[in-house]
Design a protein around this motif. Structure first.
Motif, PDB file in Angstrom:
ATOM      1  N   CYS A 248       0.819  -1.220   0.000  1.00  0.00           N
ATOM      2  CA  CYS A 248       0.000   0.000   0.000  1.00  0.00           C
ATOM      3  C   CYS A 248       0.854   1.273   0.000  1.00  0.00           C
ATOM      4  CB  CYS A 248      -0.913   0.036   1.231  1.00  0.00           C
ATOM      5  SG  CYS A 248      -2.238  -1.155   1.165  1.00  0.00           S
ATOM      6  N   GLY A 251      -2.067   6.954  -0.267  1.00  0.00           N
ATOM      7  CA  GLY A 251      -2.825   7.667  -1.304  1.00  0.00           C
ATOM      8  C   GLY A 251      -2.801   6.972  -2.654  1.00  0.00           C
ATOM      9  N   GLY A 252      -2.253   5.745  -2.710  1.00  0.00           N
ATOM     10  CA  GLY A 252      -2.077   5.070  -4.007  1.00  0.00           C
ATOM     11  C   GLY A 252      -3.236   4.176  -4.413  1.00  0.00           C
ATOM     12  N   THR A 253      -2.956   3.339  -5.378  1.00  0.00           N
ATOM     13  CA  THR A 253      -4.023   2.502  -5.973  1.00  0.00           C
ATOM     14  C   THR A 253      -4.518   1.433  -5.008  1.00  0.00           C
ATOM     15  OG1 THR A 253      -2.395   0.935  -6.903  1.00  0.00           O
ATOM     16  CG2 THR A 253      -3.023   2.828  -8.276  1.00  0.00           C
ATOM     17  N   THR A 254      -3.569   0.799  -4.300  1.00  0.00           N
ATOM     18  CA  THR A 254      -3.942  -0.388  -3.510  1.00  0.00           C
ATOM     19  C   THR A 254      -4.882  -0.035  -2.368  1.00  0.00           C
ATOM     20  OG1 THR A 254      -1.733  -1.206  -4.005  1.00  0.00           O
ATOM     21  CG2 THR A 254      -3.001  -2.440  -2.386  1.00  0.00           C
ATOM     22  N   ILE A 255      -4.564   1.049  -1.660  1.00  0.00           N
ATOM     23  CA  ILE A 255      -5.409   1.380  -0.509  1.00  0.00           C
ATOM     24  C   ILE A 255      -6.814   1.786  -0.966  1.00  0.00           C
ATOM     25  CG2 ILE A 255      -4.698   3.828  -0.316  1.00  0.00           C
ATOM     26  CD1 ILE A 255      -5.329   1.332   2.587  1.00  0.00           C
ATOM     27  N   HIS A 256      -6.891   2.400  -2.156  1.00  0.00           N
ATOM     28  CA  HIS A 256      -8.223   2.722  -2.683  1.00  0.00           C
ATOM     29  C   HIS A 256      -8.984   1.432  -3.022  1.00  0.00           C
ATOM     30  CE1 HIS A 256      -6.846   6.887  -2.984  1.00  0.00           C
ATOM     31  NE2 HIS A 256      -8.123   7.224  -3.173  1.00  0.00           N
ATOM     32  N   ALA A 257      -8.268   0.480  -3.598  1.00  0.00           N
ATOM     33  CA  ALA A 257      -8.916  -0.794  -3.954  1.00  0.00           C
ATOM     34  C   ALA A 257      -9.299  -1.578  -2.705  1.00  0.00           C
ATOM     35  CB  ALA A 257      -7.982  -1.605  -4.837  1.00  0.00           C
ATOM     36  N   HIS A 259     -10.070  -0.458   0.155  1.00  0.00           N
ATOM     37  CA  HIS A 259     -11.235   0.161   0.785  1.00  0.00           C
ATOM     38  C   HIS A 259     -12.522  -0.416   0.189  1.00  0.00           C
ATOM     39  CE1 HIS A 259     -13.436   4.137   2.033  1.00  0.00           C
ATOM     40  NE2 HIS A 259     -13.743   3.118   2.815  1.00  0.00           N
ATOM     41  N   GLU A 260     -12.511  -0.659  -1.119  1.00  0.00           N
ATOM     42  CA  GLU A 260     -13.690  -1.262  -1.762  1.00  0.00           C
ATOM     43  C   GLU A 260     -13.935  -2.680  -1.231  1.00  0.00           C
ATOM     44  OE1 GLU A 260     -15.909   0.249  -3.682  1.00  0.00           O
ATOM     45  OE2 GLU A 260     -14.737   2.059  -3.311  1.00  0.00           O
ATOM     46  N   LYS A 263     -15.463  -2.425   2.142  1.00  0.00           N
ATOM     47  CA  LYS A 263     -16.877  -2.037   2.040  1.00  0.00           C
ATOM     48  C   LYS A 263     -17.733  -3.226   1.578  1.00  0.00           C
ATOM     49  CE  LYS A 263     -16.158   1.899  -0.368  1.00  0.00           C
ATOM     50  NZ  LYS A 263     -16.476   3.104  -1.153  1.00  0.00           N
TER      51      LYS A 263
END
Ligand SMILES: NC(=O)C1=CN([C@@H]2O[C@H](COP(=O)(O)OP(=O)(O)OC[C@H]3O[C@@H](n4cnc5c(N)ncnc54)[C@H](OP(=O)(O)O)[C@@H]3O)[C@@H](O)[C@H]2O)C=CC1
Ligand SMILES: O=C(O)[C@@H]1CCC=N1
Length: 287
Positions: A248, A251-257, A259-260, A263
Motif C-alpha cells: 500500500c 494515497g495510491g491505488t492499492t489502498i483505494h482498492a 477500501h472497496e 466495504k
C-alpha cells in the motif's frame, strides 16, 4: 484370516488401494509422478481394490489403468488382497461400505478415510475392535503436488502406521499430523478453501476483463498473482497483514482498492465461509 502382512506391505508396497472418485484421484494423481516410483504399481481404486494394482470404480478405470493397477467392483476383494485400504466414498455411502467390508477386516489391515466429517470414533465403531484406522483431508492441489493435507490416527494406529501414511501423503504437498478436531476445520479452510480461492481468482480476472484486458491473459495473471502471493507468505514467514501493508502506497491505488473490498465485506465473508464449511463437515459426520 490370512492375508498380506503390514510389515510385508512396508517392504513391498503393493496392495495399496484407493477409491477412484475425485477425492481419491487427487491422491492417485499425486502418487503417479511422486518420487517413490515403487508405489505406482500398487495403487488401486475405491470400488476396486488394488493388490499389486487393482481398481474398482468405473469412472477411474482409465486413469488408474495408466498406473498399471487392476480394477474390480468388489470391495471385499479389495480388502482381501490389500493391507492398506483407502476409503474415499461420499459420506452417505460410507456406512454401507463399512458394513460390507467389516467381516473381512483383520488386525493386519490399516484403513484410511478421507471422507469429510466422519470421525475416527465412528469408523472404529463400525469396524472390528482393534482395527487400525486413520483419517486425512486432502485438497485439490494434491493433483499438482502442492496440496495441503492433515491427518489424525485412531486409537489402534501407531507411529509406524502414521509414518507410512505421512510418507505417502507427503508426495501430495504439505502434510501434517494434527488433533482430530482440526480435520473438520481444515476442511473449511483448505479442502473447501481452494474453491473460495478460485472464486476470488475468477473475480480478479473478470475485473480486468471489465477494464478491457483479454480473458485468457487476465486468468493467467490472476493465477500468477495468487501463486506469487502464496509463495511470499510461505518463504518470508511474514503475516499477510504485513505483506499487504507493504503493497500500500499512501494515497495510491492499492489502498483505494482495499477500501472497496472492506466495504464489500470480503474479510467477514471469507471468515463466514470457513466457519460454514467447518460446521457442514461436522454435520456430515453426524448423518
Ligand atoms: N472433492 C474434493 O475436493 C474432496 C473430497 N473429499 C471427500 O472425498 C469423498 C469423495 O468425494 P469425491 O471424490 O469428490 O466424490 P466422487 O463422487 O468423485 O467419488 C466417489 C467415489 O466413490 C465411489 N463409490 C460409490 N459407491 C461406492 C461403493 N459402494 N463402494 C466403493 N466405492 C463407491 C464412486 O464410484 P462411481 O463413480 O463408480 O460411482 C466414486 O469413485 C467425500 O467423502 C469427500 O468429502 C475430501 C477432500 C477433498
Ligand atoms: O465439498 C465437500 O464436501 C468436499 C470436502 C472438501 C472438499 N470437497
Amino acid at each position: 484370516m490370512s492375508g498380506p502382512r503390514w510389515d510385508t506391505h512396508l517392504e513391498q508396497p503393493h496392495g495399496l488401494q484407493l477409491p477412484g472418485g475425485r477425492g481419491g484421484q487427487r491422491v492417485h494423481r499425486r502418487l503417479r509422478p511422486a518420487p517413490e516410483p515403487q508405489l505406482a504399481g500398487g495403487v488401486a481404486d475405491g470400488a476396486g481394490p488394488v493388490a499389486d494394482g487393482a481398481v474398482g470404480v468405473p469412472g477411474a478405470r482409465v486413469h488408474v489403468g495408466r498406473l498399471g493397477c487392476r480394477t474390480t467392483h468388489s470391495n471385499g476383494e479389495v480388502v482381501q488382497s490389500c493391507i492398506l485400504v483407502f476409503l474415499a466414498t461420499k459420506p452417505h455411502v460410507l456406512p454401507g461400505v463399512l458394513q460390507e467390508i467389516a467381516p473381512l477386516v483383520t488386525p493386519n489391515h490399516v484403513l484410511v478415510s478421507l471422507v469429510a466429517g466422519v470421525t475416527l470414533q465412528t469408523l472404529e465403531q463400525m469396524l472390528p475392535p482393534g482395527t487400525k484406522v486413520l483419517r486425512f483431508m486432502p485438497n485439490l492441489p494434491c493433483v499438482v503436488q502442492a496440496g495441503a493435507v492433515v491427518f489424525a490416527r485412531g486409537r489402534c494406529a501407531g507411529e509406524r502406521e502414521a509414518a507410512v501414511l505421512q510418507g505417502l501423503l507427503a508426495a501430495c504437498g504439505l502434510c501434517e499430523e494434527v488433533p482430530e478436531s482440526y480435520i473438520d476445520i481444515h476442511t473449511g479452510l483448505s479442502g473447501s478453501g481452494v474453491a473460495y480461492v478460485y472464486m476470488f481468482a475468477e473475480a480478479l480476472a473478470e475485473g480486468a476483463v471489465k477494464m478491457g484486458m483479454s480473458g485468457p491473459l487476465a486468468s493467467r495473471i490472476a493465477a500468477q498473482t495468487l501463486l506469487g502471493a502464496a509463495k511470499m507468505m510461505l518463504e518470508t514467514g511474514e503475516h499477510p497483514a504485513k505483506l499487504r501493508a507493504d503493497v500500500c502506497t499512501p494515497g495510491g491505488t492499492t489502498i483505494h482498492a482495499l477500501h472497496e473490498l472492506e466495504k464489500g465485506g470480503l474479510r467477514a465473508a471469507v471468515m463466514n465461509a470457513v466457519e460454514a464449511g467447518t460446521i457442514r463437515a461436522r454435520e456430515l459426520g453426524k448423518n
